[in-house]
Design an enzyme around this catalytic site. Structure first.
Site, short mmCIF file in Angstrom:
data_model
loop_
_atom_site.label_atom_id
_atom_site.label_comp_id
_atom_site.label_asym_id
_atom_site.label_seq_id
_atom_site.Cartn_x
_atom_site.Cartn_y
_atom_site.Cartn_z
N PRO A 2 41.53 -36.03 -6.17
CA PRO A 2 42.44 -36.39 -5.08
C PRO A 2 42.70 -37.89 -5.04
CG PRO A 2 40.26 -35.94 -4.24
CD PRO A 2 40.26 -35.51 -5.68
N GLU A 3 43.93 -38.25 -4.72
CA GLU A 3 44.27 -39.65 -4.57
C GLU A 3 44.26 -40.00 -3.09
OE1 GLU A 3 47.36 -41.20 -7.01
OE2 GLU A 3 47.17 -39.62 -8.49
N LYS A 56 39.41 -43.47 -1.73
CA LYS A 56 39.45 -42.01 -1.91
C LYS A 56 38.22 -41.34 -1.31
CE LYS A 56 41.93 -42.80 -6.25
NZ LYS A 56 41.92 -42.59 -7.71
N ARG A 124 32.48 -27.78 -10.44
CA ARG A 124 31.91 -28.53 -11.56
C ARG A 124 30.78 -29.48 -11.14
NH1 ARG A 124 36.53 -30.90 -15.38
NH2 ARG A 124 34.67 -31.30 -16.64
N ARG A 276 46.13 -42.57 -20.04
CA ARG A 276 46.57 -41.58 -19.06
C ARG A 276 47.99 -41.12 -19.35
NH1 ARG A 276 43.68 -41.92 -14.31
NH2 ARG A 276 44.62 -39.87 -13.89
#
Length: 293
Positions: A2-3, A56, A124, A276
């Site tokens: 999440p940003e 974040k 995870r 990226r």
């Protein structure tokens, strides 16, 4: 992961659901103790007195001077189940957990309130809840190293930081949380498109005017995302059950490769910058000379 706008969406969604409510029990999965860093006794029989966000990270302040710092990482989820199912809230990595019976095999921590329960799920196991003294939150390494957010930073400050990282591509500089906090892959791409700056352009080659536009773009696109409920449509669910719509309604380049640029009609391209996936318009964002991109 999440940003900043997604975490802010979570904060706004949870606040009316858990603020001023009492936690009566904390259940931690014994197989993943690292998901809860601290002593459950510091949280039990406390009342939520505030919800904040730093970068974040979500910060939940409790009535006894303790704060829980929550980071969802890659696959974390926060799911609220209230007495009234109309208050149910889910945010985080998309899975059937949003509608499944809880707790389940992916539930790492359960916060049982007098009027509902908040579940921290993580497939995870990279996310965590960390118990801290409220007065020492700013001393926590993760928080201490965060730079200012776009709303707090001036053009001069960001320009000076670009000069310190002069040889790095501007995309990499914007992703560095020690340079400017809260910008992830989505918002870096969108901010650079807003400013008509190629992602691979060296940070030291930017003019102060270009930096001002990048900062203006960051503020603009992130606020649009927050107002629409977050960028990751399949992932973030608002309190009323609807999903975030930023990418669908506002994104100009991110995940729009192969489609026409909304500004000039050129085809949006996807490449890699700073390791990226990166989206840009080759006409609006001119490729810097000598850069292979």
């Amino acid at each position: 992961m999440p940003e900043l706008p997604e975490v802010e969406t979570i904060r706004r969604g949870l606040e009316p659901l858990i603020l001023k409510k009492k936690i009566v029990r904390v259940d931690v999965d014994t197989q993943t103790r690292k998901a809860f860093q601290g002593d459950e006794k510091d949280v039990v029989d406390t009342i939520v007195v505030g919800l904040r966000r730093r970068g974040k990270a979500l910060l939940i302040d409790l009535s006894n001077g303790i704060t829980m710092m929550i980071h969802l990482r890659m696959t974390g989820q926060l799911i609220w189940r209230g007495i009234d199912e109309r208050d149910n809230f889910a945010a985080g990595h998309p899975s059937k957990n949003f509608m499944a019976e809880l707790p389940n095999s992916q539930t790492r921590v359960s916060f049982v309130f007098e009027e509902g329960a908040l579940y921290f799920n993580d497939q995870r196991k990279f996310g965590f809840v960390k118990v801290l003294s409220t007065e020492k939150v700013e001393e926590e390494k993760f928080i201490r190293e965060l730079a200012k957010e776009p709303w707090e930073m001036t053009t001069k400050e960001l320009f000076e930081r670009c000069q310190r990282h002069a040889k790095a591509p501007i995309k990499a500089v914007l992703l560095d949380q020690k340079v400017i906090a809260g910008l992830g892959n989505i918002y870096a791409d969108e901010s650079l498109f807003y400013a008509s700056v190629h992602p691979a352009k060296k940070a030291g080659e930017l003019t102060e005017e270009q930096v001002a536009l990048i900062l203006e773009g960051a503020r603009s696109v992130m606020m649009e995302s927050i107002d629409s409920g977050g960028s990751t449509m399949a992932t973030y669910v608002k309190p009323d059950g609807s999903t975030g719509s930023y990418l669908e309604n506002f994104a100009k380049v991110f995940r729009r490769e192969g489609r026409d640029c909304v500004r000039c009609g050129e085809t949006i391209l996807k490449t890699r910058v700073a390791g990226r996936g990166t989206h840009y318009c080759p006409k609006c964002q001119k490729k810097p000379g000598g850069d292979k991109c």
